[in-house]
Design an enzyme around this catalytic site. Sequence first.
Site, short mmCIF file in Angstrom:
data_model
loop_
_atom_site.label_atom_id
_atom_site.label_comp_id
_atom_site.label_asym_id
_atom_site.label_seq_id
_atom_site.Cartn_x
_atom_site.Cartn_y
_atom_site.Cartn_z
N ILE A 1 0.84 -1.19 0.00
CA ILE A 1 0.00 0.00 0.00
C ILE A 1 0.88 1.25 0.00
O ILE A 1 0.65 2.20 -0.72
CB ILE A 1 -0.90 0.06 1.25
CG1 ILE A 1 -1.75 -1.20 1.38
CG2 ILE A 1 -1.78 1.28 1.20
CD1 ILE A 1 -2.46 -1.31 2.71
N GLY A 2 1.85 1.21 0.82
CA GLY A 2 2.69 2.40 0.90
C GLY A 2 3.87 2.14 1.81
O GLY A 2 3.98 1.08 2.42
N SER A 3 4.74 3.10 1.84
CA SER A 3 5.84 2.95 2.79
C SER A 3 6.11 4.30 3.41
O SER A 3 5.98 5.34 2.75
CB SER A 3 7.07 2.39 2.10
OG SER A 3 7.30 3.07 0.91
N GLY A 4 6.44 4.27 4.64
CA GLY A 4 6.77 5.50 5.34
C GLY A 4 8.26 5.56 5.56
O GLY A 4 9.02 4.83 4.92
N GLY A 5 8.66 6.43 6.47
CA GLY A 5 10.08 6.60 6.72
C GLY A 5 10.77 5.31 7.09
O GLY A 5 11.88 5.03 6.63
N GLU B 1 6.93 -0.40 5.95
CA GLU B 1 6.21 -0.75 4.72
C GLU B 1 4.81 -1.15 5.16
O GLU B 1 4.66 -1.82 6.17
CB GLU B 1 6.80 -2.00 4.07
CG GLU B 1 8.16 -1.83 3.49
CD GLU B 1 8.69 -3.15 2.94
OE1 GLU B 1 8.05 -4.21 3.14
OE2 GLU B 1 9.74 -3.10 2.31
N VAL B 2 3.83 -0.77 4.37
CA VAL B 2 2.48 -1.20 4.70
C VAL B 2 1.93 -2.01 3.53
O VAL B 2 2.03 -1.59 2.38
CB VAL B 2 1.56 0.00 5.02
CG1 VAL B 2 0.17 -0.47 5.43
CG2 VAL B 2 2.15 0.86 6.13
N LYS C 1 1.50 -3.53 8.76
CA LYS C 1 2.62 -2.60 8.81
C LYS C 1 3.84 -3.33 9.35
O LYS C 1 3.79 -3.91 10.42
CB LYS C 1 2.26 -1.41 9.71
CG LYS C 1 3.29 -0.31 9.74
CD LYS C 1 2.72 0.94 10.41
CE LYS C 1 3.76 2.05 10.51
NZ LYS C 1 3.20 3.29 11.02
N ASP D 1 1.90 14.39 14.10
CA ASP D 1 2.11 14.27 12.64
C ASP D 1 0.77 14.23 11.91
O ASP D 1 0.53 13.38 11.06
CB ASP D 1 2.94 13.01 12.34
CG ASP D 1 3.47 13.01 10.90
OD1 ASP D 1 3.47 14.08 10.27
OD2 ASP D 1 3.88 11.93 10.42
N1 LIG Z 1 -4.46 0.65 8.14
C1 LIG Z 1 -4.12 1.05 6.92
N2 LIG Z 1 -4.91 0.82 5.88
C2 LIG Z 1 -4.58 1.23 4.64
N3 LIG Z 1 -3.46 1.91 4.36
C3 LIG Z 1 -2.62 2.19 5.36
C4 LIG Z 1 -2.89 1.77 6.69
N4 LIG Z 1 -1.89 2.19 7.48
C5 LIG Z 1 -1.04 2.82 6.68
N5 LIG Z 1 -1.46 2.84 5.40
C6 LIG Z 1 -0.80 3.45 4.25
O1 LIG Z 1 0.59 3.30 4.36
C7 LIG Z 1 1.23 4.56 4.36
C8 LIG Z 1 2.37 4.54 5.37
O2 LIG Z 1 1.84 4.19 6.63
P1 LIG Z 1 2.23 4.96 7.97
O3 LIG Z 1 1.93 6.41 7.78
O4 LIG Z 1 1.58 4.30 9.12
O5 LIG Z 1 3.77 4.66 8.00
P2 LIG Z 1 4.93 5.62 8.49
O6 LIG Z 1 6.20 4.91 8.32
O7 LIG Z 1 4.64 6.09 9.84
O8 LIG Z 1 4.72 6.79 7.42
P3 LIG Z 1 5.19 8.28 7.51
O9 LIG Z 1 6.66 8.28 7.35
O10 LIG Z 1 4.45 8.90 6.31
O11 LIG Z 1 4.71 8.85 8.79
C9 LIG Z 1 0.15 5.55 4.70
O12 LIG Z 1 0.35 6.76 4.07
C10 LIG Z 1 -1.12 4.92 4.22
O13 LIG Z 1 -1.40 5.33 2.92
#
Ligand SMILES: Nc1ncnc2c1ncn2[C@@H]1O[C@H](COP(=O)(O)OP(=O)(O)OP(=O)(O)O)[C@@H](O)[C@H]1O
Length: 712
Positions: free
Chosen positions: A352-356, A359-360, A374, A498
Amino acid sequence: MDSREANLPSDHNIYPSFNAATSSSSSSFNSSPPDFLRNVQAAFKRHRKMPELNNLQPRRLVAKRVIKDSKTDESQDVLVKQRVQDSGTLMKSMSTLTTVNCESASVTPPSGSDTPTEDGQFMSIDVQRGQPSFNCDCRTNNMVDLPCVKCRDGPKKVQFALGNDTRSHETERDVNNRQEVLTAPNHDLNDQNLKNQVNPLSNFLQSDFRNQVTSSSVVGSTCATTTLVNSVNAPMLSSTTCNSQLPQIDTVGPPKHNNIIIADQNPVKDPPVLVDKSTKGDPPGGHSNMDLQSQPLITNDQISQVTSVTSNSERSVKPASKKDALAPRKRSYDHDQFFKVNGKLYQRLGKIGSGGSSEVHKVISQDCTIYALKKIKLKGRDYGTAFGFCQEIEYLNKLRGKDHIIQLIDYEVTDKALLKEVMSGSMTNKDGKVKEDGCIYMVLEYGEIDLAHMLSQKWRELDDSKSTTLDENWLRFYWQQILLAVKTIHEERIVHSDLKPANFLLVRGSLKLIDFGIAKAIMSDTTNIQRDSQMGTLSYMSPEAFLCNETDANGNIIKCGRPSDIWSLGCILYQMVYGRTPFADYTTFWAKFKVITDPDHEIRYESLPNSWLIDLMKKCLVWDRKERWTIPQLLQHPFLVPKIPHDLFQLVADSCSEDSDVTMLCSRFELLVNNSMPDIKSVGPGSISPDKKCSLVDEMLKLCYELKKKLM
Ligand SMILES: Nc1ncnc2c1ncn2[C@@H]1O[C@H](COP(=O)(O)OP(=O)(O)OP(=O)(O)O)[C@@H](O)[C@H]1O
């Protein structure tokens, strides 16, 4: 009779092998093709009980039912390996492992039914294919009366392990089936013949055909035909593709046990295990009785969800030789396709995506629910940092069951020492390093779309319709949900730190807050938090977040608290209204830093049809954090809760539209009335001083008088 009919070959000619092969039951198959098919299907569906222990058990490639009666379930063409526990507690701890092998096999595809078998239990069958032999592994918790009957050719081996005690002795029975030349695909017929011709007990001690056996497994004590699980390689075959050769028969051991556990093994988690008859004690794969019982129950449907994936992924581990095939297969799963969290497998559907740091992934569980998983890799990080990541779990746990907060379904911290520290709430080993493969897994409620994407979609729609402003009701609806989400965490003394559109997910129509990665709990003696080095997203960061831990002009340390989240909300609202953040024009870090931390900088608000919206943004984006409105106040703001209908003033203004003074007076009157409302609401009408009430009424009268003059 029609001449065409007369010329038709007789059924006997069409299906000579069936007739030839059948003796006692041949008449039932001496029918036309459709009838024949019906018969075959009926036979496959039929629960066939064998009255005598030493009667041959019909082997079926296609069977819908599991045959469970011990007296009837003795496969006549199987080799039986039996471990007998010689203690008095034998029956209690009995478990049976059954393995059936044959060189080629047919199994009908899963019927899709996960209905219980007649004994009220579910069954499942593991099949491994693409190997020299077809493998089945029937697992039961007690004695299996009838081993898997999916195999039809080649030697079969059925092992009954009674008890999990390695002291148990075992008896092997091996019988060569003399009926190997039957060509009919009807196994019932074969079985009938076998039943009539082979006495399993007489063959009990015949030669071992260990070498012909390949690993195979059928899960489930009562072999239903349709279930397939964990097919390793080959596509499913129909019974007609079966090798017609009958397998050698090994008789079944004392099958006097009716209690059968079915489908108590997760076939993905626990691929079929070869039960080699040379093996003493429990199979090396570790499938002891205990193991079996500890497996979560999984239905056939659930199993088949993951079958195909397992099948593909395990192709590469196909044993090269019979010797390899005899080796116990490792209990593993494809790490590219599955995540395992607390023993439960989740099949990966896509990233779905990845943050810093994370990975999600979108995943599906064994009960077919979609979740977001996550994964935070902790490799190489010190305990202090990892502790911070684990705090997200802590907050999500604290927020379980709360509306507007994404729900944590399950989690696992692979480094147990770290988890222990997190759970105890102390970090004694701050400098320790997390284990090489250290990870945090969080199974979360799945969100369909985030607010950032919703907004860009909305703005695209507006562009297409040539409109320039957002639908106010749309804005109200989602703004209120955003406020409610933040209200929830603020009430729990958590500052998110955030807040941004990407961290609000739409779940079943409501916005829910995610990502507590840098959230902080407010200590009980303060309303602020001390921030560490982690920061939020620049465009939404409050002045105090930039200056956090610095000292202000009065020498006080600048801290971030709930007002910092309110500033971020102001930026989100600004973006919802204008399509960009208030400081979007400042693109570099330093430009942003400079302008946001400047108390004299004036944020530009373009005029809007509803001036309350501007007022609302201003209430959030006040530079001085002490003047920012709180969530309860914002929830009562006239934009959300109009006290005097805006239309009333609009009506008066419209009646003198050519006179700008009238419009201005109406606007002033509306502002005066509505601005007083939040005060009245928050402190209560009784708490407003009489002087203040008088001056309010005075002002209103003055405006009314002027307005009346203009209108006249
Ligand atoms: N429960 C969920 N359902 C669907 N998508 C999700 C969910 N949790 C996270 N995501 C997707 O994954 C992305 C990254 O998740 P998340 O923000 O929790 O990670 P992070 O490492 O903390 O990211 P960031 O660096 O942006 O703060 C999110 O922008 C979102 O689009």
